[in-house]
Design a protein around this motif. Structure first.
Motif, PDB file in Angstrom:
ATOM      1  N   LEU A   1      27.310  33.653  52.710  1.00 48.18           N
ATOM      2  CA  LEU A   1      28.125  32.466  52.504  1.00 48.18           C
ATOM      3  C   LEU A   1      29.584  32.909  52.534  1.00 48.18           C
ATOM      4  CD1 LEU A   1      25.308  32.089  50.882  1.00 48.18           C
ATOM      5  CD2 LEU A   1      26.494  30.179  49.794  1.00 48.18           C
ATOM      6  N   GLN A   2      30.405  32.161  53.238  1.00 49.30           N
ATOM      7  CA  GLN A   2      31.813  32.517  53.361  1.00 49.30           C
ATOM      8  C   GLN A   2      32.681  31.282  53.143  1.00 49.30           C
ATOM      9  OE1 GLN A   2      33.413  35.713  54.088  1.00 49.30           O
ATOM     10  NE2 GLN A   2      35.003  34.388  53.240  1.00 49.30           N
ATOM     11  N   GLU A   3      33.496  31.322  52.092  1.00 51.75           N
ATOM     12  CA  GLU A   3      34.409  30.221  51.805  1.00 51.75           C
ATOM     13  C   GLU A   3      35.694  30.394  52.612  1.00 51.75           C
ATOM     14  OE1 GLU A   3      32.254  31.455  47.993  1.00 51.75           O
ATOM     15  OE2 GLU A   3      33.441  32.449  49.533  1.00 51.75           O
ATOM     16  N   SER A   4      36.295  29.296  52.997  1.00 51.70           N
ATOM     17  CA  SER A   4      37.567  29.343  53.700  1.00 51.70           C
ATOM     18  C   SER A   4      38.355  28.080  53.409  1.00 51.70           C
ATOM     19  CB  SER A   4      37.364  29.506  55.207  1.00 51.70           C
ATOM     20  OG  SER A   4      36.631  28.427  55.735  1.00 51.70           O
ATOM     21  N   GLY A   5      39.675  28.209  53.518  1.00 53.36           N
ATOM     22  CA  GLY A   5      40.545  27.077  53.272  1.00 53.36           C
ATOM     23  C   GLY A   5      41.900  27.552  52.809  1.00 53.36           C
ATOM     24  N   PRO A   6      42.816  26.615  52.577  1.00 52.93           N
ATOM     25  CA  PRO A   6      44.163  27.003  52.167  1.00 52.93           C
ATOM     26  C   PRO A   6      44.179  27.627  50.781  1.00 52.93           C
ATOM     27  CG  PRO A   6      43.904  24.632  52.106  1.00 52.93           C
ATOM     28  CD  PRO A   6      42.680  25.174  52.753  1.00 52.93           C
ATOM     29  N   SER A   7      45.052  28.573  50.580  1.00 52.55           N
ATOM     30  CA  SER A   7      45.164  29.245  49.287  1.00 52.55           C
ATOM     31  C   SER A   7      46.164  28.552  48.372  1.00 52.55           C
ATOM     32  CB  SER A   7      45.569  30.705  49.486  1.00 52.55           C
ATOM     33  OG  SER A   7      46.809  30.779  50.159  1.00 52.55           O
ATOM     34  N   LEU A   8      46.982  27.676  48.934  1.00 47.36           N
ATOM     35  CA  LEU A   8      48.011  26.981  48.143  1.00 47.36           C
ATOM     36  C   LEU A   8      47.964  25.495  48.463  1.00 47.36           C
ATOM     37  CD1 LEU A   8      50.449  27.234  46.207  1.00 47.36           C
ATOM     38  CD2 LEU A   8      51.888  27.529  48.235  1.00 47.36           C
ATOM     39  N   VAL A   9      47.878  24.702  47.429  1.00 46.44           N
ATOM     40  CA  VAL A   9      47.845  23.250  47.573  1.00 46.44           C
ATOM     41  C   VAL A   9      48.873  22.658  46.604  1.00 46.44           C
ATOM     42  CG1 VAL A   9      46.412  21.171  47.468  1.00 46.44           C
ATOM     43  CG2 VAL A   9      45.393  23.350  48.146  1.00 46.44           C
ATOM     44  N   LYS A  10      49.557  21.637  47.052  1.00 48.20           N
ATOM     45  CA  LYS A  10      50.571  20.999  46.189  1.00 48.20           C
ATOM     46  C   LYS A  10      49.902  19.988  45.250  1.00 48.20           C
ATOM     47  CE  LYS A  10      54.685  21.328  49.121  1.00 48.20           C
ATOM     48  NZ  LYS A  10      54.431  22.704  49.404  1.00 48.20           N
ATOM     49  N   PRO A  11      50.476  19.810  44.074  1.00 53.75           N
ATOM     50  CA  PRO A  11      49.943  18.799  43.152  1.00 53.75           C
ATOM     51  C   PRO A  11      49.888  17.427  43.806  1.00 53.75           C
ATOM     52  CG  PRO A  11      51.528  20.197  42.041  1.00 53.75           C
ATOM     53  CD  PRO A  11      51.581  20.575  43.492  1.00 53.75           C
ATOM     54  N   SER A  12      48.848  16.692  43.459  1.00 52.24           N
ATOM     55  CA  SER A  12      48.532  15.345  43.943  1.00 52.24           C
ATOM     56  C   SER A  12      47.872  15.347  45.324  1.00 52.24           C
ATOM     57  CB  SER A  12      49.753  14.416  43.962  1.00 52.24           C
ATOM     58  OG  SER A  12      50.552  14.646  45.112  1.00 52.24           O
ATOM     59  N   GLN A  13      47.848  16.476  45.999  1.00 52.38           N
ATOM     60  CA  GLN A  13      47.211  16.533  47.317  1.00 52.38           C
ATOM     61  C   GLN A  13      45.713  16.797  47.183  1.00 52.38           C
ATOM     62  OE1 GLN A  13      49.438  19.326  49.751  1.00 52.38           O
ATOM     63  NE2 GLN A  13      50.997  17.770  50.216  1.00 52.38           N
ATOM     64  N   THR A  14      45.054  16.908  48.330  1.00 53.44           N
ATOM     65  CA  THR A  14      43.609  17.139  48.369  1.00 53.44           C
ATOM     66  C   THR A  14      43.319  18.586  48.719  1.00 53.44           C
ATOM     67  OG1 THR A  14      43.111  14.865  48.986  1.00 53.44           O
ATOM     68  CG2 THR A  14      41.435  16.522  49.488  1.00 53.44           C
TER      69      THR A  14
END
Length: 125
Positions: A4-17
């Motif tokens: 299993l390999q997770e991926s995605g952005p490491s930084l997200v701004k408050p109120s975003q998804t």
């Protein structure tokens, strides 16, 4: 071997998804009696179960996160996706996907037979 390999952005701004993908190899996400969970661990805290999607496509979410959570799948890509809406800094955590052979609502590590390595997500402006 199942991986299993997770991926995605490491930084997200408050109120975003927050949107993460778990890519599965060595198994089919739609094979019978497979349950694919998302679990997270905030810094200095215990593991927290977020929800799962079953081999049938049915899903089940933690009551505390249900209003902000969506878990979906793409069987053609053998991927599971987590979306967590309206994030705050309290959603900062390492996010994991994990496999179980029965429906689980626990975050106990030994209850799952396969885990991804996890991906750090920080919520900050």
């Amino acid at each position: 071997q199942v991986q299993l390999q997770e991926s995605g952005p490491s930084l997200v701004k408050p109120s975003q998804t927050l949107s993460l993908t778990c890519t599965v190899s060595g198994d089919s996400i739609s094979r019978e009696f497979r349950y694919w969970s998302w679990i997270r661990q905030p810094p200095g805290k215990d593991l927290e179960w977020i929800g799962y999607i079953a081999y049938t496509g049915a899903w089940h979410y933690s009551p505390t996160l249900r209003s902000r959570t969506s878990i979906s799948r793409d069987t053609s890509k053998n991927q599971i996706t987590l979306q967590l809406y309206s994030v705050t800094p309290e959603d900062t955590a390492v996010y994991y996907c994990a496999r179980a052979l029965k429906p689980l609502t626990t975050a106990l590590r030994d209850s799952y037979d396969y885990w991804g390595q996890g991906t750090q997500v920080t919520v900050s402006s």
